[in-house]
Design a protein around this motif. Sequence first.
Motif, mmCIF file in Angstrom:
data_model
loop_
_atom_site.group_PDB
_atom_site.id
_atom_site.type_symbol
_atom_site.label_atom_id
_atom_site.label_comp_id
_atom_site.label_asym_id
_atom_site.label_seq_id
_atom_site.Cartn_x
_atom_site.Cartn_y
_atom_site.Cartn_z
ATOM 1 N N ILE A 1 0.869 -1.177 0.000
ATOM 2 C CA ILE A 1 0.000 0.000 0.000
ATOM 3 C C ILE A 1 0.906 1.228 0.000
ATOM 4 O O ILE A 1 1.945 1.222 0.670
ATOM 5 C CB ILE A 1 -0.893 0.004 1.259
ATOM 6 C CG1 ILE A 1 -1.743 -1.271 1.315
ATOM 7 C CG2 ILE A 1 -1.792 1.240 1.309
ATOM 8 C CD1 ILE A 1 -2.259 -1.592 2.714
ATOM 9 N N ALA A 2 0.505 2.256 -0.749
ATOM 10 C CA ALA A 2 1.268 3.502 -0.746
ATOM 11 C C ALA A 2 0.301 4.646 -0.482
ATOM 12 O O ALA A 2 -0.847 4.596 -0.901
ATOM 13 C CB ALA A 2 1.969 3.702 -2.087
ATOM 14 N N VAL B 1 13.263 -0.840 -1.793
ATOM 15 C CA VAL B 1 13.260 0.129 -0.692
ATOM 16 C C VAL B 1 12.375 -0.400 0.449
ATOM 17 O O VAL B 1 11.304 -0.965 0.200
ATOM 18 C CB VAL B 1 12.743 1.503 -1.179
ATOM 19 C CG1 VAL B 1 12.596 2.489 -0.022
ATOM 20 C CG2 VAL B 1 13.666 2.073 -2.256
ATOM 21 N N ALA B 2 12.822 -0.206 1.677
ATOM 22 C CA ALA B 2 12.065 -0.703 2.826
ATOM 23 C C ALA B 2 10.794 0.103 3.021
ATOM 24 O O ALA B 2 10.781 1.318 2.802
ATOM 25 C CB ALA B 2 12.915 -0.620 4.084
ATOM 26 N N PRO B 3 9.706 -0.553 3.432
ATOM 27 C CA PRO B 3 8.471 0.190 3.697
ATOM 28 C C PRO B 3 8.632 1.162 4.870
ATOM 29 O O PRO B 3 9.588 1.075 5.632
ATOM 30 C CB PRO B 3 7.448 -0.896 4.012
ATOM 31 C CG PRO B 3 8.174 -2.177 4.140
ATOM 32 C CD PRO B 3 9.558 -2.000 3.620
ATOM 33 N N VAL C 1 11.701 10.981 -0.782
ATOM 34 C CA VAL C 1 10.802 10.328 -1.735
ATOM 35 C C VAL C 1 9.793 9.466 -0.990
ATOM 36 O O VAL C 1 8.614 9.430 -1.290
ATOM 37 C CB VAL C 1 11.593 9.488 -2.749
ATOM 38 C CG1 VAL C 1 10.651 8.717 -3.673
ATOM 39 C CG2 VAL C 1 12.520 10.380 -3.560
ATOM 40 N N SER C 2 10.286 8.745 0.035
ATOM 41 C CA SER C 2 9.383 7.999 0.911
ATOM 42 C C SER C 2 9.906 8.122 2.332
ATOM 43 O O SER C 2 11.113 8.191 2.552
ATOM 44 C CB SER C 2 9.285 6.537 0.486
ATOM 45 O OG SER C 2 10.533 5.899 0.617
ATOM 46 N N ALA C 3 8.964 8.145 3.287
ATOM 47 C CA ALA C 3 9.353 8.383 4.676
ATOM 48 C C ALA C 3 9.961 7.122 5.285
ATOM 49 O O ALA C 3 9.697 6.031 4.842
ATOM 50 C CB ALA C 3 8.148 8.812 5.485
ATOM 51 N N LEU D 1 3.424 -0.771 4.100
ATOM 52 C CA LEU D 1 2.926 0.568 3.745
ATOM 53 C C LEU D 1 4.088 1.508 3.423
ATOM 54 O O LEU D 1 5.065 1.574 4.171
ATOM 55 C CB LEU D 1 2.107 1.128 4.915
ATOM 56 C CG LEU D 1 1.574 2.555 4.765
ATOM 57 C CD1 LEU D 1 0.611 2.677 3.587
ATOM 58 C CD2 LEU D 1 0.872 3.011 6.056
ATOM 59 N N TYR D 2 3.941 2.232 2.325
ATOM 60 C CA TYR D 2 4.929 3.235 1.925
ATOM 61 C C TYR D 2 4.314 4.632 2.035
ATOM 62 O O TYR D 2 3.251 4.884 1.471
ATOM 63 C CB TYR D 2 5.384 3.001 0.484
ATOM 64 C CG TYR D 2 6.259 1.775 0.330
ATOM 65 C CD1 TYR D 2 7.645 1.877 0.338
ATOM 66 C CD2 TYR D 2 5.696 0.508 0.190
ATOM 67 C CE1 TYR D 2 8.456 0.754 0.211
ATOM 68 C CE2 TYR D 2 6.493 -0.626 0.069
ATOM 69 C CZ TYR D 2 7.872 -0.494 0.079
ATOM 70 O OH TYR D 2 8.671 -1.603 -0.037
#
Lengths: 379, 223
Positions: free
Chosen positions: A83-84, A359-361, A377-379, A113-114
């Motif tokens: 899920i993003a 990349v790790a969630p 880009v992602s937390a 979750l991303y």
Amino acid sequence: MNSTQQDRPLVLGIESSCDETGVGIVRGTQLLTNTVSSSMDEHVRFGGVIPEIASRAHLDAFVPTLREALAEAGVTLADIDAIAVTSGPGLAGALMVGVCAAKALAVATGKPLYAINHLVAHVGVGLLQTDDGGRHPFAGAPRENPQNPQANALPENLGALLVSGGHTEILRIRNITGDVELLGSTIDDAAGEAYDKVARLLGLGYPGGPAIDRLARTGNAKAIRFPRGLSQPKYMGTAEEPGPHRYDWSFSGLKTAVARCVEQFEARGETVPVADIAAAFQEAVVDIITSKAVLACRENGITELLLGGGVAANSRLRQLTEQRCSSAGIRLTVPPLALCTDNGAMVAALGAQLVMAGVAPSGIGFAPDSSMPVTTVSA
Amino acid sequence: MLILAIDTSAVASAALVSDDTPESLVGSFATEDTRSHAEVLAPGIEALLAEAGLSGADVDAVVTGVGPGPFTGLRSGIVTARTLSFVWGIPLYGLMSLDAIALEVAESTDAAPEFIVATDARRKEVYWARYALSSGQLPQLLDGPHVGFAADLPDLPVYGAGAGLYADVVKAVPEFRDRQPEALSLGQFALARLAAGERLLDSTPLYLRESDAQVPGPRKRAL
Ligand SMILES: [Zn+2]
């Protein structure tokens, strides 16, 4: 996650940063559904997006939009690999609804979750395949990853110009999953916001973009000259010694200039030449956006530019961007409009890239960040 | 019956309650602060289930506090509850959040037969409701919820954090002056009301205030 899933992960994306509640589902780079519920109609009488009204609408739209997206894609939550969700930037109260919903989905399904950057997600749609199953819309020779041809097949020297009611930015993307740089942005109003405010001044209704674009075609853009914000030498500097706002924009002065212009016609008892003002305003916006964007591309070796955001629908912006890009040797890509405006598919598309890149969630402990920088880009 | 109750009308809280357990309590948590809902709620629920050795398949219903409360926090709990209920395919009920404190008042030793529950509505106002107690019964909501100035409340003992904030103008009950609505009491109240065959609310938030948005007037023309 097994290797097939990592090659073409099924990702559900959630977007709620402004007035669109979006749920999109992709498999790798293939778009399965892009379901959007908009509260735009509820903002019309206010002449702009009211954050509290948008947040209330997100709460009521989320589950129905999710249900519709799953049905349309013909998948179940059990099939989903990840899920993003947009965790920023955007309206704080609006982001909160999507983020809490996404976390609840993650808890209820046990899926990773991303937490995703909205601006970078606008670029992510450029990686989706076209409807006919062809390659993603980037026309340039993409950099292939022999291990995983689906993943991050972005052209080299890629930039993105994002123009909407919520943002005006020029980005440089070296790697969509981890190396994005903000070259310039608006220091006050977003371009779309300026359109809305000026449309209100001219009595043209909301949203302002389409109304001004339509009327501008019948007006004379040269009849009036409006200022181009942050274009003076003290802000621009030179390529060698850039000024403080070389690639930045400002639209608040332009809005004031339009208001003053209207007042002057009225004070003289003359009919306000609404079409000419609309055309001249639009020309000022589009001229400064495209000239600064192209300048930023040239000076940063960007040869591929993606145009995203809702204002990509503006005919004059598209025309002038195409013209200036082509004379500067920059290849321009404009995704289909439904993917330019805020939507869940772009979030899913970027989420799939993150999964494919290993990349790790983000987990479920992160907080939404209304001013999330593009470097995240992602937390 | 196992209920997952959630309330974010003030602090963020969740609880698992069951009519098979003494005092109905399976597990619960509540934050101290009123501003970290988005971060703590989902991890808290996940931990509650894990610690109880339960999964979503064991939960029979979700209950959410529907306010009144500050909007952004309130929505975080409601959207969480709606999503969980959708994914797990189980019923979703709403309860007025002030009911949580009313139940605690009913269970306290010298509760007044008629009283007010009040919480902080910010902007110098309180959310409040008026309840009646008769022995052995659940508290009965007589009036509310409303939003307004503490000074305008009916002249009755006032329970809850809204009383503590305005103790200078209301009859604040000292032991309850910091009390916030929490999911545990809300879940217990829901169990009791369902057992009594009562109907609960749906999950529609009780905002009590409009969005504050102003419809812009016509632009003034220059003369
Ligand atoms: Zn956007």
